[in-house]
Design a protein around this motif. Structure first.
Motif, PDB file in Angstrom:
ATOM      1  N   UNK A  78     -34.126  66.922 -25.025  1.00  0.00           N
ATOM      2  CA  UNK A  78     -34.674  67.705 -24.212  1.00  0.00           C
ATOM      3  C   UNK A  78     -33.636  68.668 -23.468  1.00  0.00           C
ATOM      4  N   UNK A  79     -33.964  70.005 -23.256  1.00  0.00           N
ATOM      5  CA  UNK A  79     -32.973  70.938 -22.859  1.00  0.00           C
ATOM      6  C   UNK A  79     -33.757  71.691 -21.845  1.00  0.00           C
ATOM      7  N   UNK A  80     -33.515  71.892 -20.699  1.00  0.00           N
ATOM      8  CA  UNK A  80     -34.223  72.761 -19.656  1.00  0.00           C
ATOM      9  C   UNK A  80     -35.797  72.385 -19.795  1.00  0.00           C
ATOM     10  N   UNK A  81     -36.034  71.078 -20.014  1.00  0.00           N
ATOM     11  CA  UNK A  81     -37.827  70.561 -19.884  1.00  0.00           C
ATOM     12  C   UNK A  81     -38.338  71.071 -21.188  1.00  0.00           C
ATOM     13  N   UNK A  82     -37.550  71.331 -22.229  1.00  0.00           N
ATOM     14  CA  UNK A  82     -38.141  71.876 -23.386  1.00  0.00           C
ATOM     15  C   UNK A  82     -37.731  70.585 -24.630  1.00  0.00           C
ATOM     16  N   UNK A  83     -38.751  69.863 -24.939  1.00  0.00           N
ATOM     17  CA  UNK A  83     -38.476  69.163 -25.970  1.00  0.00           C
ATOM     18  C   UNK A  83     -37.973  69.651 -27.414  1.00  0.00           C
ATOM     19  N   UNK A  84     -36.945  69.336 -27.983  1.00  0.00           N
ATOM     20  CA  UNK A  84     -36.126  69.584 -29.314  1.00  0.00           C
ATOM     21  C   UNK A  84     -36.996  69.220 -30.337  1.00  0.00           C
ATOM     22  N   UNK A  85     -37.240  69.942 -31.431  1.00  0.00           N
ATOM     23  CA  UNK A  85     -37.727  69.858 -32.677  1.00  0.00           C
ATOM     24  C   UNK A  85     -36.640  70.486 -33.454  1.00  0.00           C
ATOM     25  N   UNK A  86     -36.084  69.729 -34.432  1.00  0.00           N
ATOM     26  CA  UNK A  86     -35.186  70.107 -35.548  1.00  0.00           C
ATOM     27  C   UNK A  86     -35.707  70.352 -36.666  1.00  0.00           C
ATOM     28  N   UNK A  87     -35.991  71.472 -37.211  1.00  0.00           N
ATOM     29  CA  UNK A  87     -36.460  71.805 -38.575  1.00  0.00           C
ATOM     30  C   UNK A  87     -35.074  72.062 -39.617  1.00  0.00           C
ATOM     31  N   UNK A  88     -35.266  71.116 -40.549  1.00  0.00           N
ATOM     32  CA  UNK A  88     -34.178  70.878 -41.513  1.00  0.00           C
ATOM     33  C   UNK A  88     -34.823  71.639 -42.880  1.00  0.00           C
ATOM     34  N   UNK A  89     -33.716  72.576 -43.503  1.00  0.00           N
ATOM     35  CA  UNK A  89     -33.783  73.375 -44.617  1.00  0.00           C
ATOM     36  C   UNK A  89     -32.625  73.382 -45.444  1.00  0.00           C
ATOM     37  N   UNK A  90     -32.784  72.833 -46.499  1.00  0.00           N
ATOM     38  CA  UNK A  90     -31.456  72.783 -47.602  1.00  0.00           C
ATOM     39  C   UNK A  90     -31.458  74.451 -48.382  1.00  0.00           C
ATOM     40  N   UNK A  91     -30.085  74.823 -48.136  1.00  0.00           N
ATOM     41  CA  UNK A  91     -29.884  76.086 -48.797  1.00  0.00           C
ATOM     42  C   UNK A  91     -29.443  75.691 -50.309  1.00  0.00           C
TER      43      UNK A  91
END
Length: 407
Positions: A78-91
């Motif tokens: 969490x950063x500044x009250x915002x939950x982190x969502x990582x969206x992974x993409x393979x180039x």
């Protein structure tokens, strides 16, 4: 009928009610829909992790993501009250694929920031789109110098600009090892760029380049190129390879018998934590330059190495450090703007102000280029505590990137 005093009481009561309801959950007061002001502080913080998770650079992209995940886990995701969502993409190390995936992350996934991009070819192919879309990008991979001189206000890089590392290596090699050298690299934008930058230090000091050799990216058999090196009777070579190319080149170099008479040197990416276990003793004695070593004796690195080993059961590579540093930068900058990533200019200024002691040592952004100012280490592959790794034999402190394109 309300008089003026009654009105003041009602307004005050309403304010107190809403304020108190905030602690209980204001969303419930609005039929399950949060007001816009609340959405800024509670919406998911979407981070696009665009990198190479397959093919020749698979280990690099995965290590980068591991380092980033480690840091985010340590701050509760969490950063500044915002939950982190990582969206992974393979180039897939393919510029066209990378551009498509970046468009998806920005336009479809609405990512607040995109990070990663290991391949210099992928990064450069995305520059025009970054310019058009005004995407906020923190590159935690590609080292090609051109990326620093695009003039894009919302493009930062926390990995490295290869010019600072390789020109420094060229000067050191001339002064300490050999006045002549054969140069070789994988035949792609990053490899050719690396050779140009090494020469900017080596030739500037008076060094002579005997020959330049460019095997294809993803090469299996280096014997024709090694025979070419042997024919020159050179006393030293400088190479730029990464991933499986680096493993094969270093092992075949030793198997071909070149190590005895022709000192192998190169970019630190050729002799890193992702390649050394497979290269083994064939890499011993190789000289290389990079801005990180897992043996650095500072508090930030000792913690990083310990935590990374505990989490992933292996030593971190420079690519893992990239991801860890990227996460630290995003955390610091986004906290500084209280989680509001919608104002890109404020986020830019917050990011430009980031300065801290990273595992690699002192870190800050060079203002003119928004790429790092950090130490460059001359390293030698050695066996330490039964492990093949790099020991630092010389430190060039806080090397800044030139304000203007150097070459």
């Amino acid at each position: 009928m309300y008089n003026e005093t009654d009105t003041k009481v009602v307004v005050a009561s309403r304010r107190n009610f809403v304020k108190g309801a905030g602690a209980l959950g204001v969303t419930a007061l609005f039929g399950g829909i949060a007001p816009a002001v609340l959405a800024k502080s509670t919406a998911l913080l979407k981070i696009g992790a665009l990198n190479t998770y397959s093919k020749v650079y698979a280990a690099l992209g995965n290590a980068n993501l591991n380092g980033m995940n480690l840091y985010f886990e340590q701050i509760g995701n969490t950063i500044a009250g915002r939950k982190i969502e990582i969206i992974r993409e393979d180039d897939e190390l393919n510029p066209q694929v990378g551009l498509q995936k970046m468009k998806k992350l920005i336009e479809s996934d609405s990512c607040d920031i995109v990070t990663g991009i290991q391949g210099s070819n992928v990064a450069m192919a995305a520059v025009q789109y970054m310019r058009q879309s005004q995407a906020f990008v923190l590159c935690s991979g590609a080292g090609i110098t051109d990326l620093s001189y695009t003039g894009l206000p919302y493009l930062f890089r926390c990995s490295t600009s290869s010019y600072t590392t390789l020109s420094s290596m060229g000067e050191w090699l001339y002064a300490n090892l050999s006045k002549q050298a054969v140069l070789s690299a994988s035949d792609f934008a990053g490899g050719r760029n690396a050779i140009i930058e090494f020469k900017s230090g080596f030739v500037k000091r008076g060094g002579t380049v005997i020959k330049e050799i460019y095997p294809p990216l993803g090469n299996n058999d280096f014997s024709p190129y090694l025979a070419d090196i042997r024919s020159t009777d050179a006393k030293a070579t400088f190479g730029f390879y990464a991933g499986t190319d680096a493993v094969r080149f270093v092992k075949q170099y030793d198997e071909y018998g070149l190590s005895k008479n022709c000192r192998l040197t190169g970019s630190g990416f050729m002799l890193e934590g992702d390649t050394l276990p497979a290269q083994g003793r064939t890499a011993l004695g190789c000289i290389n330059a990079l801005h990180y070593a897992d043996t650095l004796d500072n508090a930030a690195n000792r913690k990083f190495v310990t935590d990374y080993q505990a989490r992933y059961k292996e030593f971190p590579s420079v690519y893992a450090e990239y991801g860890y540093v990227a996460a630290h930068i995003m955390h610091t900058a986004i906290e500084a703007v209280d989680g509001d990533t919608s104002d890109k200019n404020k986020l830019r200024e917050a990011m430009r102000a980031v300065k801290f002691l990273a595992p690699r040592g002192p870190f800050r952004f060079t203002p003119e280029t928004q790429s790092p100012t950090h130490n460059v280490y001359i390293r030698e592959v050695a066996e330490i505590g039964g492990r093949i790794t790099n020991k630092v034999i010389h430190t060039i402190s806080e090397v800044p990137e030139p304000a203007r394109r150097p070459i």
